[in-house]
Write a protein that holds these residues in place. Structure first.
Motif, mmCIF file in Angstrom:
data_model
loop_
_atom_site.group_PDB
_atom_site.id
_atom_site.type_symbol
_atom_site.label_atom_id
_atom_site.label_comp_id
_atom_site.label_asym_id
_atom_site.label_seq_id
_atom_site.Cartn_x
_atom_site.Cartn_y
_atom_site.Cartn_z
ATOM 1 N N LYS A 588 0.832 -1.185 0.000
ATOM 2 C CA LYS A 588 0.000 0.000 0.000
ATOM 3 C C LYS A 588 0.874 1.244 0.000
ATOM 4 O O LYS A 588 1.935 1.273 0.621
ATOM 5 C CB LYS A 588 -0.939 -0.001 1.204
ATOM 6 C CG LYS A 588 -2.011 -1.088 1.129
ATOM 7 C CD LYS A 588 -2.947 -1.015 2.329
ATOM 8 C CE LYS A 588 -4.050 -2.068 2.207
ATOM 9 N NZ LYS A 588 -5.001 -2.024 3.347
ATOM 10 N N ILE A 589 0.401 2.284 -0.674
ATOM 11 C CA ILE A 589 1.215 3.489 -0.819
ATOM 12 C C ILE A 589 1.498 4.146 0.528
ATOM 13 O O ILE A 589 2.595 4.688 0.755
ATOM 14 C CB ILE A 589 0.553 4.491 -1.794
ATOM 15 C CG1 ILE A 589 1.520 5.634 -2.125
ATOM 16 C CG2 ILE A 589 -0.758 5.004 -1.227
ATOM 17 C CD1 ILE A 589 2.792 5.194 -2.804
ATOM 18 N N ASN A 590 0.549 4.094 1.461
ATOM 19 C CA ASN A 590 0.791 4.696 2.783
ATOM 20 C C ASN A 590 1.915 3.980 3.515
ATOM 21 O O ASN A 590 2.698 4.602 4.245
ATOM 22 C CB ASN A 590 -0.481 4.680 3.624
ATOM 23 C CG ASN A 590 -1.498 5.712 3.155
ATOM 24 O OD1 ASN A 590 -1.133 6.662 2.457
ATOM 25 N ND2 ASN A 590 -2.759 5.532 3.522
ATOM 26 N N TYR A 591 2.000 2.672 3.332
ATOM 27 C CA TYR A 591 3.088 1.908 3.948
ATOM 28 C C TYR A 591 4.428 2.335 3.356
ATOM 29 O O TYR A 591 5.405 2.534 4.080
ATOM 30 C CB TYR A 591 2.859 0.415 3.710
ATOM 31 C CG TYR A 591 3.986 -0.472 4.210
ATOM 32 C CD1 TYR A 591 4.033 -0.891 5.535
ATOM 33 C CD2 TYR A 591 5.018 -0.872 3.358
ATOM 34 C CE1 TYR A 591 5.054 -1.692 6.001
ATOM 35 C CE2 TYR A 591 6.059 -1.665 3.808
ATOM 36 C CZ TYR A 591 6.069 -2.083 5.132
ATOM 37 O OH TYR A 591 7.088 -2.870 5.590
ATOM 38 N N LYS A 592 4.472 2.495 2.049
ATOM 39 C CA LYS A 592 5.721 2.921 1.395
ATOM 40 C C LYS A 592 6.140 4.318 1.882
ATOM 41 O O LYS A 592 7.312 4.558 2.193
ATOM 42 C CB LYS A 592 5.531 2.928 -0.124
ATOM 43 C CG LYS A 592 5.299 1.569 -0.757
ATOM 44 C CD LYS A 592 5.125 1.716 -2.272
ATOM 45 C CE LYS A 592 4.867 0.379 -2.944
ATOM 46 N NZ LYS A 592 4.736 0.494 -4.413
ATOM 47 N N ILE A 593 5.173 5.223 1.924
ATOM 48 C CA ILE A 593 5.488 6.598 2.338
ATOM 49 C C ILE A 593 6.005 6.616 3.770
ATOM 50 O O ILE A 593 6.993 7.307 4.080
ATOM 51 C CB ILE A 593 4.241 7.491 2.199
ATOM 52 C CG1 ILE A 593 3.910 7.687 0.717
ATOM 53 C CG2 ILE A 593 4.455 8.832 2.896
ATOM 54 C CD1 ILE A 593 2.574 8.358 0.484
#
Length: 665
Positions: A588-593
Motif C-alpha cells: 500500500k502506498i501509505n506503507y511505502k510513504i
C-alpha cells in the motif's frame, strides 16, 4: 587602607580585612542580600574572604553567568551530604563541576541505581531549604588525615596526601556536614535554589585507573532558574531524538562493531553522504590549494623529530611487521596527524619565496587512541579523516593567510546553515616550544586578525581569548558553531607554527638568497569529517537539504500499471545526477510513504495510473502533510535546481549562467 575599584570606575578605601560581604553591604543592603560571591580582578572568591589587597571588585549575584559554576559546585556538595544522610557509611570521593552540571563519585558496597535518584533529589531539596551557611576552615594536614581516617573516608585520606606540601587544606562546612574542597562556594545552601535535577548513574574507576576500585558516579544538572532547567531538559529530549547513532541506523548510513572499535563501517548511503561532503570541500579548495597525500605509516624517528613521540605517544598506534629481516624490526606509527608528511613534501625540492604561499590540502585518514569509554559514535572515534591543510608562507604573508582561511571557514559553515559562530584565540600554554619572541610575533598577528574578523562581520561573529589554551607549538584560532537546538561544537582551527618546519630543517630561499624557515599554518574546517557528519545529521535531524541527502528521491507507485512510468521519472532524474530509487513493491502506498519517511528521504514522488496517463507526479516532502501535483518536466526541473550544491549555484550565478539544463525525455 587599600583602594578598591568598582566596575563603574569609582573607588573607595577599605581595610585589607574587609570581606566581600562587608563591601557589598557598604554599597546597599539589597545587593548584600542578593550577593553569592565576589570577584577581585576577575578571581572569584567566597563572600567571607577578606580582599587583602587593592584591586577591582565585582559583587556576584545568582544572575551573573559566573555564579552558575558556583550553583553547580554547591549542588554537588549538597548531593554528597544527601547521600551520606540517606546511606551512612557511603564514602564520597571527588565531585567536580562539568559542562552543564556536576557529578560525585561514591564508594558503596551496593552501587546506586536510577531508582535512587528521586530519593536523593528529595533529600537535596530538604538540605537546600535548611539554608545552612557555607563556612571555610583551614586544617593542618595531620588533622585532616586523622579526621577522615576516623570517619572511614579512605579516599579522602588519599586526596589529602596528594595535596602538595605548602598548600592550604581547605574544609568547607554546610551545617554539620563537611568536605575537603578548594572552593569557592556561595554563602549558603539556600542560594542553590530549586532548579536542579539528577540525571544518571554510571560506573567510574577511582582516579580513572582500571586497576583501582569501581565507584558509582551520579550526574546532575543545576541552573539559576527553573526556566533554564526546563529549557535544558527540553534540549536533551530533542538531542535524543536527533542522536546520529539512532538516525544512522534508521537511514542505513553506518554501524560500529567490536571487531573494529572506534572505526566506522560505512554503508552505501552513508558513504555516498561522506563522499558528497568530501567532493564539496574539494571544490571549495580547488582554486587555492594543491591536494597531496602522505603515507599512513611512518618510522618513529620522524615522529621523534616532530616532537609527537614525546608529546603525544600515548595517543599513537604503533605497528611492526612480523618479518625476520632487520628492516622489518623497525618501529612505525600510524599517523595521528598529517603535518609532518606535508613538511616532507614541502622539503622535496628547493623552494623560492616567489612560490609562497604554498598550500597543501589532504583528506587524510589519521588514527588516535581514545579510551573505550570516551568513544561516542561518529563524534569521537579512533580512525577518522581530516580535511587538513598546511600553508607554508613568509612572516609577512601570515596575516593575509589567516584572514583568507577565516573567510573560507565562515563561507563553508554558511553553506551548511550555520550562522552563529564564535572565534576564539588560544594563547601560549605553560608547556611549549619556541622562543618568547616567536610567540609574541604570532600572537600579535593573530590578535590583529581576530579584531579584523569581528569588525568585518559587524559584530555578527563573536570573538574571545582562551588564555593558555594554545597548542604546544603555536597559538590557534578555534571556530565554534551553534546547531539548530543551541548546542555548540568546536570544529575549525587555524594554528600558526614556527616550530615544526625548523625541527625538520625546512626552508625556502628568500629575496636575499638566504635560507629562511617558513611559517607553517595548520588549518582544518570540518576537523574530523566523520564528526562533522555526525553534527550535520543531528543538526538537520536527518532532514538533509536535497543537495546533500544520501538518497534524494524515491519514486513510489500506487499500482503496477504505473511501474514503467515510474522508471521513466527515475531515469530522467538520474540523468541530472540525482540519487533516486524506485519503489515498485506490491505494498500500500501509505506503507511505502511511512517507510521512506522514517528513512528521511526528502522527496517522494507518487505515481498511479492517472499520473502515468497524464505524465504528472504527486510530490510529497519530508515533514509535510500536504502534497502537490506537478508535470513530469516541472518536477524534474524543480528538483534538479533544488539539488544543486550551494557552491555550484554560487559559481554559476557569478558567471551569469542559467539554471542547470534539464534533459527530461
Amino acid at each position: 587602607m587599600i583602594d578598591i575599584q568598582f566596575p563603574d570606575g569609582s573607588a573607595r578605601a577599605f581595610e585589607p580585612q574587609a570581606t566581600g560581604a562587608e563591601i557589598a553591604a557598604s554599597i546597599s543592603k539589597s545587593l548584600a542580600k542578593k550577593a553569592v560571591a565576589y570577584a577581585l580582578d576577575g578571581d572569584v572568591r567566597d563572600l567571607s574572604d577578606p580582599v587583602g589587597r587593592a584591586g577591582t571588585i565585582e559583587i556576584l549575584t545568582r544572575e551573573d553567568p559566573r555564579a552558575l559554576e558556583l550553583i553547580r559546585h554547591d549542588a554537588a556538595h549538597v548531593m554528597a551530604e544527601a547521600v551520606q544522610e540517606l546511606w551512612p557509611g557511603t564514602q564520597v570521593t571527588i565531585g567536580p563541576v562539568i559542562e552543564n552540571g556536576f557529578y560525585y563519585d561514591f564508594a558503596r558496597d551496593t552501587p546506586f541505581t536510577l531508582d535512587d535518584l528521586a530519593t536523593i533529589e528529595k533529600k537535596m531539596a530538604e538540605i537546600v531549604r535548611r539554608n545552612a551557611p557555607f563556612t571555610k576552615e583551614i586544617w593542618p594536614r595531620e588533622k585532616a588525615r586523622q579526621v577522615f581516617a576516623d570517619k572511614g573516608e579512605g579516599y579522602k585520606v588519599e586526596l589529602v596526601d596528594a595535596i602538595p606540601e605548602g598548600q592550604d587544606l581547605k574544609i568547607y562546612r554546610q551545617g554539620e556536614w563537611f568536605d575537603l574542597c578548594r572552593g569557592p562556594h556561595m554563602a549558603s545552601t539556600g542560594q542553590i535554589g530549586e532548579a536542579f535535577k539528577l540525571m544518571k548513574v554510571a560506573g567510574a574507576y577511582w582516579r580513572g585507573d582500571s586497576t583501582k576500585p569501581m565507584l558509582t558516579r551520579i550526574y546532575g544538572t543545576a541552573w539559576a532558574t527553573k526556566e533554564q532547567l526546563q529549557s535544558y531538559l527540553t534540549m536533551l529530549e530533542e538531542a535524543e531524538k536527533r542522536d546520529h547513532r539512532r538516525l544512522g541506523r534508521e537511514m542505513d548510513l553506518f554501524h560500529f562493531q567490536e571487531e573494529g572499535p572506534g572505526v566506522v563501517f560505512w554503508h552505501p548511503k552513508g558513504w555516498s553522504l561522506f563522499q558528497d561532503l568530501v567532493a564539496y570541500m574539494r571544490r571549495r579548495l580547488a582554486d587555492s590549494y594543491d591536494e597531496v597525500n602522505a603515507p599512513q605509516v611512518l618510522d618513529k624517528s620522524l615522529w621523534e623529530t616532530s616532537g609527537h613521540w614525546g608529546w603525544y605517544r600515548e595517543n599513537m598506534f604503533q605497528v611492526q611487521s612480523a618479518g625476520d629481516e632487520a628492516e622489518d624490526k623497525r618501529v612505525f606509527a600510524l599517523k595521528p596527524m598529517n603535518c609532518p608528511g606535508h613538511v616532507m613534501i614541502f622539503k622535496h625540492g628547493l623552494k623560492s619565496y616567489r612560490e609562497l604561499p604554498i598550500r597543501y590540502a589532504e583528506f587524510g585518514m589519521v588514527h588516535r587512541y581514545e579510551p573505550s569509554g570516551a568513544m561516542h559514535g561518529l563524534m569521537r572515534v579512533r580512525g577518522f579523516t581530516q580535511d587538513d591543510a598546511h600553508i607554508f608562507c613568509t612572516d609577512e604573508q601570515m596575516e593575509a593567510e589567516c584572514l583568507k582561511i577565516n573567510d573560507l571557514i565562515l563561507s563553508v559553515y554558511r553553506d551548511f546553515g550555520f550562522e552563529e559562530i564564535v572565534v576564539k584565540l588560544s594563547t601560549r600554554p605553560e608547556k611549549r616550544v619556541g622562543s618568547d619572541e616567536l610567540w609574541d610575533r604570532a600572537e600579535s598577528v593573530m590578535k590583529k586578525v581576530l579584531g579584523t574578523i569581528e569588525a568585518q562581520s559587524g559584530g555578527r561573529i563573536k570573538t574571545g581569548i582562551n588564555e593558555g589554551e594554545g597548542a604546544f607549538y603555536g597559538p590557534k584560532f578555534e571556530y565554534t558553531l551553534k546547531d539548530a537546538i543551541g548546542r555548540e561544537w568546536q570544529c575549525g582551527t587555524t594554528q600558526v607554527d614556527f616550530n615544526l618546519p625548523e625541527r625538520f630543517g625546512a626552508f625556502y630561499i628568500d629575496a636575499n638568497s638566504e635560507k629562511t624557515v617558513p611559517v607553517m599554518i595548520h588549518r582544518a574546517i570540518c576537523g574530523s569529517m566523520e564528526r562533522f557528519l555526525g553534527i550535520l545529521i543531528e543538526n538537520f535531524a536527518g532532514h538533509f537539504p536535497l543537495w546533500l541527502a544520501p538518497q534524494q528521491v524515491v519514486v513510489a507507485t500506487i499500482t503496477s500499471e504505473a511501474d514503467d512510468y515510474a522508471r521513466d521519472v527515475a531515469a530522467a532524474l538520474r540523468r541530472q545526477g540525482m540519487r533516486v530509487e524506485t519503489d515498485l513493491r506490491n505494498e500500500k502506498i501509505n506503507y511505502k510513504i511511512r517507510e521512506h519517511s522514517v528513512a528521511k528521504v526528502p522527496v517522494i514522488l507518487v505515481c498511479g495510473k492517472r499520473e502515468a496517463e497524464e505524465r504528472t507526479v504527486n510530490v510529497r516532502r519530508l515533514g509535510q502533510r500536504d502534497q502537490t501535483s506537478a508535470s513530469f518536466d516541472e518536477a524534474v526541473a524543480m528538483l534538479t535546481a533544488e539539488a544543486e550544491a550551494p557552491d555550484l549555484k554560487r559559481r554559476r550565478e557569478m558567471r551569469g549562467g542559467e539554471a542547470p539544463a534539464v534533459a527530461a525525455e
